[in-house]
Design a protein around this motif. Structure first.
Motif, PDB file in Angstrom:
ATOM      1  N   ALA A   1      41.121  33.615  24.613  1.00 58.43           N
ATOM      2  CA  ALA A   1      41.004  33.056  26.082  1.00 58.43           C
ATOM      3  C   ALA A   1      42.704  33.164  26.330  1.00 58.43           C
ATOM      4  O   ALA A   1      43.352  33.101  25.562  1.00 58.43           O
ATOM      5  CB  ALA A   1      40.354  31.968  26.566  1.00 58.43           C
ATOM      6  N   ARG A   2      43.000  32.897  27.574  1.00 52.67           N
ATOM      7  CA  ARG A   2      44.163  32.628  28.291  1.00 52.67           C
ATOM      8  C   ARG A   2      44.043  31.164  28.909  1.00 52.67           C
ATOM      9  O   ARG A   2      43.216  30.472  29.052  1.00 52.67           O
ATOM     10  CB  ARG A   2      44.587  33.505  29.467  1.00 52.67           C
ATOM     11  N   VAL A   3      45.364  30.704  29.249  1.00 45.57           N
ATOM     12  CA  VAL A   3      45.423  29.605  30.012  1.00 45.57           C
ATOM     13  C   VAL A   3      44.533  29.479  31.024  1.00 45.57           C
ATOM     14  O   VAL A   3      44.549  30.336  31.885  1.00 45.57           O
ATOM     15  CB  VAL A   3      47.052  29.219  30.268  1.00 45.57           C
ATOM     16  N   GLY A   4      43.953  28.440  31.240  1.00 44.27           N
ATOM     17  CA  GLY A   4      42.681  28.470  32.485  1.00 44.27           C
ATOM     18  C   GLY A   4      41.460  28.776  32.047  1.00 44.27           C
ATOM     19  O   GLY A   4      40.589  28.509  33.124  1.00 44.27           O
ATOM     20  N   GLU A   5      41.396  29.620  31.242  1.00 42.59           N
ATOM     21  CA  GLU A   5      39.935  30.478  30.956  1.00 42.59           C
ATOM     22  C   GLU A   5      39.246  29.429  29.795  1.00 42.59           C
ATOM     23  O   GLU A   5      39.665  29.039  28.899  1.00 42.59           O
ATOM     24  CB  GLU A   5      39.944  31.757  30.307  1.00 42.59           C
ATOM     25  N   PRO A   6      37.644  29.248  30.350  1.00 43.92           N
ATOM     26  CA  PRO A   6      37.141  28.391  29.667  1.00 43.92           C
ATOM     27  C   PRO A   6      36.575  29.106  28.323  1.00 43.92           C
ATOM     28  O   PRO A   6      36.193  30.443  28.387  1.00 43.92           O
ATOM     29  CB  PRO A   6      36.039  28.003  30.578  1.00 43.92           C
ATOM     30  N   VAL A   7      36.157  28.131  27.220  1.00 46.42           N
ATOM     31  CA  VAL A   7      35.833  28.777  25.901  1.00 46.42           C
ATOM     32  C   VAL A   7      34.505  28.063  25.687  1.00 46.42           C
ATOM     33  O   VAL A   7      34.707  26.692  25.778  1.00 46.42           O
ATOM     34  CB  VAL A   7      36.442  28.817  24.873  1.00 46.42           C
ATOM     35  N   ARG A   8      33.309  28.516  25.472  1.00 46.95           N
ATOM     36  CA  ARG A   8      32.018  27.686  25.153  1.00 46.95           C
ATOM     37  C   ARG A   8      32.245  27.509  23.602  1.00 46.95           C
ATOM     38  O   ARG A   8      32.062  28.572  22.904  1.00 46.95           O
ATOM     39  CB  ARG A   8      30.795  28.286  25.712  1.00 46.95           C
ATOM     40  N   VAL A   9      32.037  26.382  23.056  1.00 43.33           N
ATOM     41  CA  VAL A   9      32.156  26.039  21.674  1.00 43.33           C
ATOM     42  C   VAL A   9      30.830  25.564  21.437  1.00 43.33           C
ATOM     43  O   VAL A   9      30.443  24.606  21.894  1.00 43.33           O
ATOM     44  CB  VAL A   9      33.040  24.981  21.229  1.00 43.33           C
TER      45      VAL A   9
ATOM     46  N   THR B   1      44.534  23.938  29.517  1.00 46.34           N
ATOM     47  CA  THR B   1      44.842  24.000  30.813  1.00 46.34           C
ATOM     48  C   THR B   1      46.632  24.262  30.897  1.00 46.34           C
ATOM     49  O   THR B   1      47.105  24.568  31.891  1.00 46.34           O
ATOM     50  CB  THR B   1      44.694  22.376  31.568  1.00 46.34           C
ATOM     51  N   ALA B   2      47.336  24.016  29.962  1.00 45.32           N
ATOM     52  CA  ALA B   2      48.733  24.153  30.141  1.00 45.32           C
ATOM     53  C   ALA B   2      49.476  24.301  28.477  1.00 45.32           C
ATOM     54  O   ALA B   2      48.624  23.885  27.533  1.00 45.32           O
ATOM     55  CB  ALA B   2      49.161  23.066  30.719  1.00 45.32           C
TER      56      ALA B   2
ATOM     57  N   ALA C   1      49.828  21.355  23.733  1.00 40.09           N
ATOM     58  CA  ALA C   1      48.685  22.068  24.496  1.00 40.09           C
ATOM     59  C   ALA C   1      47.824  21.100  25.252  1.00 40.09           C
ATOM     60  O   ALA C   1      47.488  20.005  24.850  1.00 40.09           O
ATOM     61  CB  ALA C   1      47.770  22.830  23.540  1.00 40.09           C
ATOM     62  N   GLY C   2      47.819  21.221  26.685  1.00 36.25           N
ATOM     63  CA  GLY C   2      46.828  20.382  27.530  1.00 36.25           C
ATOM     64  C   GLY C   2      45.565  21.199  27.304  1.00 36.25           C
ATOM     65  O   GLY C   2      45.272  22.129  27.573  1.00 36.25           O
ATOM     66  N   MET C   3      44.704  20.054  27.159  1.00 36.10           N
ATOM     67  CA  MET C   3      43.474  20.473  26.730  1.00 36.10           C
ATOM     68  C   MET C   3      42.380  19.859  27.547  1.00 36.10           C
ATOM     69  O   MET C   3      42.682  18.661  27.853  1.00 36.10           O
ATOM     70  CB  MET C   3      42.950  20.161  25.337  1.00 36.10           C
ATOM     71  N   SER C   4      41.255  20.373  27.902  1.00 40.43           N
ATOM     72  CA  SER C   4      40.179  19.791  29.045  1.00 40.43           C
ATOM     73  C   SER C   4      38.733  20.152  27.896  1.00 40.43           C
ATOM     74  O   SER C   4      38.491  21.233  27.928  1.00 40.43           O
ATOM     75  CB  SER C   4      40.185  20.517  30.131  1.00 40.43           C
TER      76      SER C   4
ATOM     77  N   GLY D   1      43.869  15.715  28.038  1.00 41.62           N
ATOM     78  CA  GLY D   1      45.056  15.291  27.484  1.00 41.62           C
ATOM     79  C   GLY D   1      45.742  16.353  26.485  1.00 41.62           C
ATOM     80  O   GLY D   1      45.299  17.508  26.746  1.00 41.62           O
ATOM     81  N   TRP D   2      46.895  15.934  25.960  1.00 41.28           N
ATOM     82  CA  TRP D   2      47.741  16.889  25.139  1.00 41.28           C
ATOM     83  C   TRP D   2      47.644  16.674  23.625  1.00 41.28           C
ATOM     84  O   TRP D   2      47.333  15.493  23.074  1.00 41.28           O
ATOM     85  CB  TRP D   2      49.271  16.341  25.479  1.00 41.28           C
ATOM     86  N   VAL D   3      47.560  17.744  23.151  1.00 38.01           N
ATOM     87  CA  VAL D   3      47.346  18.020  21.710  1.00 38.01           C
ATOM     88  C   VAL D   3      48.816  18.535  21.320  1.00 38.01           C
ATOM     89  O   VAL D   3      49.415  19.631  21.736  1.00 38.01           O
ATOM     90  CB  VAL D   3      46.292  19.012  21.067  1.00 38.01           C
TER      91      VAL D   3
END
Length: 197
Positions: A63-71, A85-86, A109-112, A164-166
């Protein structure tokens, strides 16, 4: 007075009737197919399962920044929607005295993550940054970055979100091209998400 009909006379008539029934009125095309079995749900009634956004299916697709991935985790009900997210390179700590060692740098990596499953999601899985040579670098624990606070959760209820950030510590000359998330109890082709950066 009853008349008995010889079996030799009845048998050809019975066979002719069966052949006529088999040859006439036979359904055509799709009607020949057996009745469809009830569909097996892809998950356990997770909210939003029917309106999964494009790019969310196929956990191994980048995916790209901003695109959701279902895990999809191995355990029943473990479903996360993960979004990058960033992405920042380099990542910088708010503590001026806290920095990577010589020859290394941080990327962030900003993650949601949203629990879209039907059961509580346990602790966060693992993340890696992958460079152009195929080397993988695990996430590390850091304090707050100039871009935000670290991502931390040990349990996520249904519908809850964690953001948050990783941070990844990598060699100064490495070029990161991909990020990977893996569920703690992963199953092949279901418990991973990838993002191109």
């Amino acid at each position: 007075m009853r008349h008995s009909v010889p079996v030799a006379v009845l048998l050809p008539l019975l066979l002719l009737g069966a052949a006529t029934t088999a040859c006439s009125g036979a359904p055509e095309g799709d009607a020949l197919a057996p009745a469809a079995a009830p569909a097996i749900p892809v998950d356990d009634g997770a909210p939003g399962a029917d309106d999964e956004p494009p790019g969310a299916r196929g956990a191994t697709k980048d995916a790209r920044v901003g695109e959701p991935v279902r895990v999809h985790g191995r355990q029943v009900g473990r479903h996360l929607q993960a979004v990058l997210t960033a992405y920042v390179d380099p990542a910088v700590s708010v503590d001026k005295d806290y920095a990577p060692p010589a020859g290394k740098r941080w990327v962030g990596a900003g993650m949601s993550f949203v629990n879209v499953g039907g059961a509580t999601y346990g602790a966060l899985g693992r993340m890696w940054a992958l460079d152009s040579a195929g080397q993988r670098y695990p996430s590390i624990a850091t304090g707050e970055l100039t871009t935000g606070k670290p991502l931390v959760f040990d349990s996520l209820s249904v519908g809850d979100r964690a953001e948050g950030w990783v941070v990844f510590e990598i060699p100064e000359n490495a070029r990161i091209v991909r990020l990977q998330y893996q569920d703690a109890n992963t199953q092949a082709n279901s418990g991973e998400g990838f993002w191109s950066v």
